[in-house]
Design a protein around this motif. Structure first.
Motif, PDB file in Angstrom:
ATOM      1  N   ASN A 163       1.122   4.026  -5.365  1.00 52.89           N
ATOM      2  CA  ASN A 163       1.475   3.132  -5.671  1.00 52.89           C
ATOM      3  C   ASN A 163       1.871   1.773  -4.803  1.00 52.89           C
ATOM      4  N   GLU A 166      -1.695   0.666  -3.579  1.00 53.76           N
ATOM      5  CA  GLU A 166      -2.301  -0.270  -4.705  1.00 53.76           C
ATOM      6  C   GLU A 166      -1.576  -1.458  -4.626  1.00 53.76           C
ATOM      7  N   LYS A 167      -0.050  -1.699  -4.605  1.00 55.13           N
ATOM      8  CA  LYS A 167       0.566  -2.697  -4.710  1.00 55.13           C
ATOM      9  C   LYS A 167       0.244  -3.625  -3.399  1.00 55.13           C
TER      10      LYS A 167
END
Length: 228
Positions: A163, A166-167
């Motif tokens: 995550n 991705e962020k």
């Protein structure tokens, strides 16, 4: 990632130069370098190879060096390579007198060469029972003050790391078929088949150093035709 940053800041108060053992294409290394780079003047990333200068690995190293101005990448043989050479694993050139090195010994060699005390690693408690037991004995379950080793990702899980990548729009970690091997297991069929389809020149290099890898692929292909 507040806890990881808090841990990183603690070490940054003690030094402005650190070592990071970096797998090049692995998710934990990609995320950890992005987390620590704002807090240190110099980061020496150490990539441990089984076969040196593979194209699919070098593209990650090149990306990293372009993205972070305070990063220097060095490549050293993976500690497993020394035992491979001693035993002639997978048909590599055998040397029964080959000296063996552990991860701890390689860490000390790099420390002495670059005069850097603190080392960072991407280990997580969720990786294995052994790592969970080890990491829980350290300060904040992440800082080994006696050995000057730091594990900022200790409390996180794989989904947290992915995550974060991705962020932050970081380069995506490599995935070899159904596995996410960092390429150190040259008998991993998912890895070998992925190389054959995507980086045949890298596979050729591996076979040149470890000839029996070709036999593994032959047996895999033969078994596939037998089941049809």
């Amino acid at each position: 990632m507040k806890k990881a940053i808090s841990i990183i800041k603690q070490v940054s108060e003690l030094t402005d130069r650190v070592i990071l053992f970096h797998s090049a294409s692995g998710k934990d290394s990609i995320a950890l370098l992005d987390l620590i780079h704002p807090y240190f003047k110099e980061i020496v990333c150490v990539y441990m190879y089984v076969v040196k200068d593979l194209q699919h690995i070098n593209r990650y190293i090149n990306y990293t060096c372009k993205k972070y101005g305070n990063v220097k990448f060095i490549q050293v043989p993976h500690f497993a390579v020394y035992s491979y050479r001693k035993s002639g694993y997978m048909g590599c050139i055998k040397n029964e007198k080959q000296r063996q090195y552990s991860m701890a010994q390689l860490t000390e060699i790099v420390r002495e060469k670059y005069h850097i005390d603190w080392s960072f690693f991407g280990f997580k408690q969720s990786d294995s029972m052994n790592r969970r037991l080890m990491l829980r004995t350290y300060k904040d379950e992440a800082i080994n003050e006696a050995q000057k080793k730091c594990y900022p990702l200790s409390a996180y899980k794989n989904v947290d790391i992915l995550n974060y990548i991705e962020k932050k729009s970081l380069i995506k970690p490599e995935k070899y078929g159904n596995s996410q091997s960092a390429g150190t297991n040259i008998s991993d069929m998912n890895y070998l088949l992925w190389l054959r389809s995507n980086f045949p020149a890298d596979l050729k290099k591996i076979i040149e150093e470890y000839p029996m890898v070709e036999r593994l692929l032959f047996e895999h292909d033969y078994e596939g035709t037998e089941t049809k």
